[in-house]
Design a protein around this motif. Structure first.
Motif, PDB file in Angstrom:
ATOM      1  N   VAL A 194      47.103  53.021  31.456  1.00  0.00           N
ATOM      2  CA  VAL A 194      45.699  52.628  31.373  1.00  0.00           C
ATOM      3  C   VAL A 194      45.529  51.275  32.067  1.00  0.00           C
ATOM      4  N   ASP A 195      44.579  51.245  32.975  1.00  0.00           N
ATOM      5  CA  ASP A 195      44.312  49.977  33.659  1.00  0.00           C
ATOM      6  C   ASP A 195      43.677  48.992  32.688  1.00  0.00           C
ATOM      7  N   LYS A 196      44.207  47.781  32.661  1.00  0.00           N
ATOM      8  CA  LYS A 196      43.661  46.740  31.789  1.00  0.00           C
ATOM      9  C   LYS A 196      42.314  46.274  32.342  1.00  0.00           C
ATOM     10  N   PRO A 197      41.286  46.202  31.482  1.00  0.00           N
ATOM     11  CA  PRO A 197      39.976  45.744  31.964  1.00  0.00           C
ATOM     12  C   PRO A 197      40.063  44.347  32.573  1.00  0.00           C
ATOM     13  N   LYS A 198      39.222  44.107  33.577  1.00  0.00           N
ATOM     14  CA  LYS A 198      39.227  42.815  34.273  1.00  0.00           C
ATOM     15  C   LYS A 198      37.878  42.134  34.115  1.00  0.00           C
ATOM     16  N   ASP A 199      37.926  40.810  34.107  1.00  0.00           N
ATOM     17  CA  ASP A 199      36.720  39.977  34.101  1.00  0.00           C
ATOM     18  C   ASP A 199      36.909  38.945  35.206  1.00  0.00           C
ATOM     19  N   SER A 200      36.564  39.341  36.425  1.00  0.00           N
ATOM     20  CA  SER A 200      36.896  38.518  37.595  1.00  0.00           C
ATOM     21  C   SER A 200      36.204  37.171  37.590  1.00  0.00           C
ATOM     22  N   ASP A 201      34.933  37.114  37.149  1.00  0.00           N
ATOM     23  CA  ASP A 201      34.217  35.835  37.202  1.00  0.00           C
ATOM     24  C   ASP A 201      34.268  35.070  35.886  1.00  0.00           C
ATOM     25  N   ASP A 207      34.398  43.744  34.358  1.00  0.00           N
ATOM     26  CA  ASP A 207      33.873  44.076  35.684  1.00  0.00           C
ATOM     27  C   ASP A 207      33.155  45.424  35.701  1.00  0.00           C
ATOM     28  N   ARG A 208      33.639  46.378  34.899  1.00  0.00           N
ATOM     29  CA  ARG A 208      33.009  47.708  34.910  1.00  0.00           C
ATOM     30  C   ARG A 208      31.580  47.669  34.366  1.00  0.00           C
ATOM     31  N   ASP A 209      31.256  46.660  33.563  1.00  0.00           N
ATOM     32  CA  ASP A 209      29.905  46.524  32.995  1.00  0.00           C
ATOM     33  C   ASP A 209      29.099  45.424  33.670  1.00  0.00           C
TER      34      ASP A 209
END
Length: 352
Positions: A194-201, A207-209
């Motif tokens: 499972v890809d770990k969710p990312k929060d780029s900024d 990022d998905r939301d």
């Protein structure tokens, strides 16, 4: 009368048993022994002589239905045998017929009840009743119950107490716990990447939301990662003072006037009202003219700096609105002025 009531109850119980397979929560029937503590005086009966009604013992039957975990209702009939006082006979038959609603606390064995009953002895009397009870299950279908109830006469002011000890038979679904069925063993699940969710900024929204990428770290954001805004009131004020009997704008106020010019440029929807004033010295008519002239002089400075004349209004109040009404040089100096205040609403970012 008693035989007719019992026939009705037996018929309803038979109908319920025939439909038991379709009942989701469960119908039940029951029989009980009954004790009723009464103290009625001067009741008409026994050759129309006054008698007193004392305690009763008897038996009864009931038909009920459990609607859900918390609520049930029932019809009750009791055959009663009252002791008499003040008469040549020892007892008198009576009967009790009525309905009750029951609330089962947390769906457990304890319950409260309330209802209406008609007690027929010599004549019929209507009672309201309320009480508490306990039901204990021996099997899925058989249970014993005990109740104690207070009866309050609605037609006469009798207050009585009763108690019941009974046995119930349940149809359909019962209150007992279902037999636990162990599930068949399942093969061990295989790990799934499972890809770990990312929060780029780094704004706290994955990022998905995130609908607004790269929002500044200092901004508060909504559920979609976009900067939050709020309306904020901003103002600029102007105060220009004048020497006695003079309407020329002094150089020392040009920076203050330029600040108003910049505000009007930044907020093109705004307008400004310049209010001219004088001291109390001199004639009122002259002071009114002089105050208007002072306001017009400040307006001319704004126009020279590029503000449209249509956005500027001027008014002279003369000596009508003194800041200081005392007759001193300081008061006169303070009163010779032009004032303005410009207000606007800006939409600004909410900071974290």
């Amino acid at each position: 009368m008693k035989l007719k009531m019992l026939s009705i109850i037996v018929a309803m119980a038979t109908a319920s048993s025939l439909q038991a397979g379709e009942v989701e929560e469960g119908a039940y029937i029951g029989v009980f022994g009954d004790y009723y503590d009464a103290n009625w005086e001067n009741i008409r009966g026994v050759a129309n002589g006054g008698v007193g009604i004392d305690n009763s013992t008897g038996w009864g039957a009931e038909l009920g239905y459990r609607f859900n975990k918390y609520w049930s209702a029932r019809i009750e009939y009791a055959d009663m045998d009252f002791d008499l006082e003040g008469a040549g006979v020892g007892s008198q038959d009576g009967d009790r017929l009525g309905i009750d609603g029951l609330y089962h606390f947390n769906g457990g064995p304890f319950y409260a009840l309330a209802g209406l009953k008609s007690i027929d002895i010599f004549d019929s009397n209507l009672f309201a009743n309320a009480g508490v009870g306990y039901r204990h299950h021996f099997t899925d279908n058989f249970a014993a119950n005990f109740e104690t109830t207070i009866y309050q006469g609605l037609e006469r002011g009798y207050t009585d107490v009763g108690a019941k000890l009974g046995i119930n038979y349940m149809f359909g679904k019962t209150a007992s716990s279902p037999t636990k069925v162990e599930p068949a063993p399942q093969p061990a699940p295989q790990p799934v990447a499972v890809d770990k969710p990312k929060d780029s900024d780094g704004d706290g929204v994955w990022d998905r939301d995130d609908r607004c990428a790269n929002t500044p770290m200092s901004d508060a954001v909504d559920a979609m990662g976009c900067s939050l805004y709020e309306d904020k009131e901003v103002t600029v004020s102007l105060l220009v003072r004048f020497p006695n009997n003079n309407s020329q704008v002094s150089q020392q106020y040009l920076d203050d006037i330029n600040a108003v010019v910049e505000f009007l440029r930044a907020h093109p929807e705004t307008t400004v009202v310049l209010e001219g004033h004088t001291s109390s010295l001199g004639k009122a008519d002259y002071n009114m003219w002089l105050s208007k002239k002072r306001a017009d002089a400040v307006a001319a400075q704004l126009v020279d700096e590029g503000v449209a004349r249509s956005r500027i209004s001027t008014i002279g109040y003369g000596e009508e609105r003194l800041l200081d009404s005392s007759n001193t040089q300081e008061a006169h100096t303070a009163n010779r002025r032009v004032e303005a205040k410009v207000i606007s609403i800006e939409r600004v970012k909410v900071k974290r």
